[in-house]
Write an enzyme that holds these catalytic residues in place. Structure first.
Site, PDB file in Angstrom:
ATOM      1  CD  GLU A  61       1.883  -5.584   5.646  1.00  8.86           C
ATOM      2  OE1 GLU A  61       2.665  -6.423   5.948  1.00  8.86           O
ATOM      3  OE2 GLU A  61       1.018  -5.895   4.677  1.00  8.86           O
ATOM      4  CB  ALA A 104      -0.951  -0.034   1.283  1.00  9.19           C
ATOM      5  N   GLY A 120       0.704  -4.966   0.980  1.00 11.00           N
ATOM      6  CA  GLY A 120      -0.537  -5.282   0.068  1.00 11.00           C
ATOM      7  C   GLY A 120      -0.156  -5.876  -1.187  1.00 11.00           C
ATOM      8  CD  GLU A 149      -1.885  -8.082   2.958  1.00 14.70           C
ATOM      9  OE1 GLU A 149      -1.957  -6.501   2.520  1.00 14.70           O
ATOM     10  OE2 GLU A 149      -2.422  -8.404   4.183  1.00 14.70           O
TER      11      GLU A 149
HETATM   12  C1  HXC Z   1       5.023   4.229  -1.367  1.00 16.46           C
HETATM   13  C2  HXC Z   1       6.966   3.518  -2.132  1.00 16.46           C
HETATM   14  C3  HXC Z   1       6.837   2.275  -1.302  1.00 16.46           C
HETATM   15  C4  HXC Z   1       5.332   2.254  -0.970  1.00 16.46           C
HETATM   16  C5  HXC Z   1       8.554   2.075  -2.541  1.00 16.46           C
HETATM   17  N1  HXC Z   1       8.082   3.191  -2.516  1.00 16.46           N
HETATM   18  N2  HXC Z   1       7.582   1.452  -1.695  1.00 16.46           N
HETATM   19  N3  HXC Z   1       6.263   4.697  -1.769  1.00 16.46           N
HETATM   20  N4  HXC Z   1       4.593   3.203  -0.637  1.00 16.46           N
HETATM   21  N5  HXC Z   1       4.895   1.041  -0.328  1.00 16.46           N
HETATM   22  C6  HXC Z   1       8.794   4.370  -3.336  1.00 16.46           C
HETATM   23  C7  HXC Z   1       9.925   4.611  -2.598  1.00 16.46           C
HETATM   24  O1  HXC Z   1       9.557   5.774  -1.476  1.00 16.46           O
HETATM   25  C8  HXC Z   1      10.814   5.619  -3.504  1.00 16.46           C
HETATM   26  O2  HXC Z   1      10.261   6.710  -3.867  1.00 16.46           O
HETATM   27  C9  HXC Z   1      10.536   4.580  -4.722  1.00 16.46           C
HETATM   28  O3  HXC Z   1       9.270   3.903  -4.557  1.00 16.46           O
HETATM   29  C10 HXC Z   1      11.662   3.737  -4.990  1.00 16.46           C
HETATM   30  O4  HXC Z   1      11.994   2.853  -3.861  1.00 16.46           O
HETATM   31  P1  HXC Z   1      13.310   2.894  -3.096  1.00 16.46           P
HETATM   32  O5  HXC Z   1      13.129   2.318  -1.516  1.00 16.46           O
HETATM   33  O6  HXC Z   1      14.166   3.945  -3.201  1.00 16.46           O
HETATM   34  O7  HXC Z   1      13.809   1.318  -3.838  1.00 16.46           O
HETATM   35  P2  HXC Z   1      14.926   0.393  -3.231  1.00 16.46           P
HETATM   36  O8  HXC Z   1      16.038   1.002  -2.285  1.00 16.46           O
HETATM   37  O9  HXC Z   1      15.266  -0.517  -4.284  1.00 16.46           O
HETATM   38  O10 HXC Z   1      13.996  -0.666  -2.203  1.00 16.46           O
HETATM   39  C11 HXC Z   1      12.901  -1.041  -2.628  1.00 16.46           C
HETATM   40  C12 HXC Z   1      11.786  -1.807  -1.471  1.00 16.46           C
HETATM   41  C13 HXC Z   1      11.605  -0.552  -0.566  1.00 16.46           C
HETATM   42  C14 HXC Z   1      12.675  -2.793  -0.646  1.00 16.46           C
HETATM   43  C15 HXC Z   1      10.574  -2.395  -2.054  1.00 16.46           C
HETATM   44  O11 HXC Z   1      11.078   0.544  -1.410  1.00 16.46           O
HETATM   45  C16 HXC Z   1      10.421  -0.713   0.412  1.00 16.46           C
HETATM   46  O12 HXC Z   1      10.971  -1.178   1.643  1.00 16.46           O
HETATM   47  N6  HXC Z   1       9.218  -0.189   0.220  1.00 16.46           N
HETATM   48  C17 HXC Z   1       8.313  -0.332   1.366  1.00 16.46           C
HETATM   49  C18 HXC Z   1       7.963  -1.661   1.536  1.00 16.46           C
HETATM   50  C19 HXC Z   1       6.893  -1.881   2.522  1.00 16.46           C
HETATM   51  O13 HXC Z   1       7.094  -1.630   3.834  1.00 16.46           O
HETATM   52  N7  HXC Z   1       5.603  -2.320   2.109  1.00 16.46           N
HETATM   53  C20 HXC Z   1       4.494  -2.506   3.146  1.00 16.46           C
HETATM   54  C21 HXC Z   1       3.567  -1.306   2.911  1.00 16.46           C
HETATM   55  S1  HXC Z   1       2.200  -1.333   4.160  1.00 16.46           S
HETATM   56  P3  HXC Z   1      11.191   8.107  -4.091  1.00 16.46           P
HETATM   57  O14 HXC Z   1      10.396   9.153  -4.302  1.00 16.46           O
HETATM   58  O15 HXC Z   1      11.983   8.297  -2.652  1.00 16.46           O
HETATM   59  O16 HXC Z   1      12.095   7.881  -5.096  1.00 16.46           O
HETATM   60  C22 HXC Z   1       1.082  -2.315   3.574  1.00 16.46           C
HETATM   61  C23 HXC Z   1      -0.126  -2.472   4.220  1.00 16.46           C
HETATM   62  C24 HXC Z   1      -1.052  -3.247   3.417  1.00 16.46           C
HETATM   63  O17 HXC Z   1       1.332  -2.631   2.264  1.00 16.46           O
HETATM   64  C25 HXC Z   1      -2.146  -3.472   4.435  1.00 16.46           C
HETATM   65  C26 HXC Z   1      -3.407  -3.418   3.867  1.00 16.46           C
HETATM   66  C27 HXC Z   1      -3.669  -3.223   2.517  1.00 16.46           C
END
Ligand code: HXC
Length: 257
Positions: A131, A65, A108, A111
């Site tokens: 998460e 998400a 997500g 999921e």
């Molecule tokens: C918003 C995101 C994002 C996310 C990545 N980006 N994941 N933006 N929401 N979930 C954005 C980053 O901010 C960044 O933007 C760009 O995408 C590239 O990501 P990087 O982090 O620079 O890339 P990298 O170093 O290769 O790492 C990739 C990654 C990391 C390991 C996937 O981005 C990451 O850990 N993302 C978050 C994963 C996460 O926590 N997901 C769960 C979310 S909670 P900029 O602007 O800086 O270039 C969830 C809740 C669901 O899903 C519950 C109900 C649906």
């Protein structure tokens, strides 16, 4: 329809939906999920489409998400206006949905992949429910579907620590049906959809319904449902055709639509 965050394409009997926010690792924001719901509905309603392929890009299926969009949300606003509710569009699709996962399928994203009927993984796929690292827990089925797919201990470890699983582990644990080289991911997924497209549409729809019922019903009720579906298919022309073709040693020609 005009979409901004997804791309759609028809390849034979396959309706392909590509999540397309590469600059944000396909983070699943409200608009993207709204467009995904519309595209799924449109393909489900199109008689020329036998199965749907849902994919991302080489780096990410979806990294979860959209954290930027979620950060300011507060309870009870989240409860009164449940932003996850529209995600269930995937579950309403009656045709098979194949998730073709390359790169990250996190939170997500994992999921949504697990809401699909068949998961195919590229060799670079990474699955996780991170998460917990954000101070929340999975909210679109991760704690339930991952546990059913890979068992309690591994699901607990992943949900409690955010550890990612690679493609080999995902295949070994039964999360995905198959792992293929990255370059073959989309062709393999489309070929799978094509194969389903050669089969009897009512049999395919009932097969999906029956397997999904195994997750919802006690065994006795599931067996009753299966038996009713099985017996009802003897009312179709496709059953006559399928069995006649076998007996006449030829390829069956099932009705479409
Ligand atoms: C918003 C995101 C994002 C996310 C990545 N980006 N994941 N933006 N929401 N979930 C954005 C980053 O901010 C960044 O933007 C760009 O995408 C590239 O990501 P990087 O982090 O620079 O890339 P990298 O170093 O290769 O790492 C990739 C990654 C990391 C390991 C996937 O981005 C990451 O850990 N993302 C978050 C994963 C996460 O926590 N997901 C769960 C979310 S909670 P900029 O602007 O800086 O270039 C969830 C809740 C669901 O899903 C519950 C109900 C649906």
């Amino acid at each position: 329809a005009e979409y901004e965050m997804i791309l759609t394409e028809v390849q034979g009997a396959a309706g392909v939906i590509r999540l397309n926010r590469p600059q944000a690792m396909n983070a699943l924001c409200d608009q993207l999920m709204d467009e995904l719901g519309q595209a799924l509905h449109a393909f489900d309603a199109d008689p020329a489409i036998a199965a749907i392929v849902l994919t991302g890009n080489d780096k990410a299926f979806a990294a979860g998400a959209d954290i930027r969009e979620m950060q300011p949300r507060s309870w009870p606003g989240t409860y009164l206006n449940d932003f996850i509710a529209p995600w269930e569009a995937v579950l309403g699709v009656r045709k098979p949905v194949i998730a073709a996962v390359a790169g990250f399928a996190l939170g997500g994203g994992c999921e949504v992949a697990m809401m699909c009927d068949i998961l195919l993984a590229a060799d670079n796929a990474r699955f996780g429910q991170p998460e917990i690292k954000l101070g929340i827990v999975p909210g679109a089925g991760g704690s339930q579907r991952l546990t059913r797919a890979i068992g309690k201990s591994k699901a607990m470890e992943m949900v409690l620590t955010g550890r990612m699983m690679d493609a080999a582990e995902a295949e070994r644990t039964g999360l995905v049906a198959r792992v293929v080289p990255l370059a073959e991911l989309l062709p393999e997924a489309v070929a799978l959809a094509q194969k389903i497209g050669e089969l009897s549409p009512p049999a395919v729809a009932m097969a999906k319904e029956a397997v999904n019922a195994a997750f919802e019903l006690p065994l006795r009720e599931g067996l009753r449902l299966e038996r009713r579906l099985f017996l009802s298919l003897f009312g179709t022309e496709d059953q006559k055709e399928g069995m006649a073709a076998f007996n006449e040693k030829r390829k069956p020609s099932f009705r479409r639509g």
